[in-house]
Write a protein that holds these residues in place. Sequence first.
Motif, short mmCIF file in Angstrom:
data_model
loop_
_atom_site.label_atom_id
_atom_site.label_comp_id
_atom_site.label_asym_id
_atom_site.label_seq_id
_atom_site.Cartn_x
_atom_site.Cartn_y
_atom_site.Cartn_z
N ASP A 8 0.83 -1.22 0.00
CA ASP A 8 0.00 0.00 0.00
C ASP A 8 0.86 1.26 0.00
OD1 ASP A 8 -2.33 -1.47 -0.02
OD2 ASP A 8 -2.70 -1.29 2.13
N ALA A 9 2.07 1.14 0.56
CA ALA A 9 2.98 2.29 0.60
C ALA A 9 3.75 2.47 -0.70
CB ALA A 9 3.95 2.13 1.77
N GLY A 10 3.56 1.56 -1.66
CA GLY A 10 4.16 1.71 -2.97
C GLY A 10 5.45 0.93 -3.19
N ASP A 11 5.83 0.08 -2.26
CA ASP A 11 7.03 -0.74 -2.43
C ASP A 11 6.80 -1.69 -3.60
OD1 ASP A 11 8.83 -3.01 -2.19
OD2 ASP A 11 9.33 -2.31 -0.17
N GLU A 12 7.59 -1.55 -4.67
CA GLU A 12 7.37 -2.31 -5.90
C GLU A 12 7.54 -3.81 -5.69
OE1 GLU A 12 9.66 -0.81 -9.12
OE2 GLU A 12 8.70 1.16 -9.11
N LYS A 13 8.53 -4.19 -4.90
CA LYS A 13 8.73 -5.61 -4.63
C LYS A 13 7.54 -6.17 -3.84
CE LYS A 13 11.79 -9.00 -2.48
NZ LYS A 13 13.03 -9.23 -1.67
#
Length: 308
Positions: free
Chosen positions: A216-221
């Motif tokens: 949800d925080a945008g961490d691609e992995k």
Amino acid sequence: MNADLHPALAGSRSVGLDIGGTKTHGVVLDADGSVLAQVRLPTEPGADGVVATAHAVFESLRTETGLALDGRLGVGVPGLVDVGRGVLRHAVNLGVDGADLPLRDLLSELLGRPVAVENDVNAAALAASALTGADDVVYLSLGTGLAAGLVLDGRLRRGPHGAAGEIGHVPVDPAGEVCGCGQRGCLETFASGRALARAWPTTRGFPSTALFSAADAGDEKAVAVRDRYCWGVASAVRVLGLTIDPERIVVGGGVAEVGEPLRRGVVDQLARLGEGSPFLASLELGERLVMVPPGFPVSAVGAAIRGR
């Protein structure tokens, strides 16, 4: 979905115990289907420990409610259960591996009341049916492993060998990793709590919570790991939809405590699976998918219903 049981499942007051590898969760279900009291205690391992813990939880429920609780007791346990004899045949997580454990008779003698023993996922399926008011329900458990409990035409479907609902051991990837069952690329290697913890290890809190928060925080992995996990769950839902065609598919277990973000992720993956198949899309599997309400003791409530 709220945590009110369907009026058709109201009945006499009953007690249910969900005996797990780490804790035993007991509930008193009132006549209207509401949870009157609940107690959790750590499960002592081994045959003697399991029986002693169940006894302690039951006595704690009697103390908390001030009631005799003299009706039939329902007990849900992981592993292979001979329901007719009330025998736990195999449950490594409880430290019961090898000789059969006559759990029904031991508890009945100790507590002085009749006892019904059921596999914990099957018990949870009874509660899922009660929550939805549907007679054709699949309960999909995302716990350490992956399994399903089936209620068809209002009755539990166990199968003649007790293998009904072992959805986790359906192979979906011939090149995948070896599953604990000995096959390769099973759904459990993609869509279980164990699989998620391996894919997103963490030293703080629950891996499922950490994964979805990072995504949800945008961490691609994290997004990639989350989407692959949700694909695995969606694949399990697809198999259940195509083989059972239930009215509702209710998702529970430890990973399901993530709640709505998990449901949305699985629904999105179901939509992608249906993009090239008008037939699959027409089944509207995403619309049948509901989550167990957060914190609802689904297996213990199901055990209480089984006790009735």
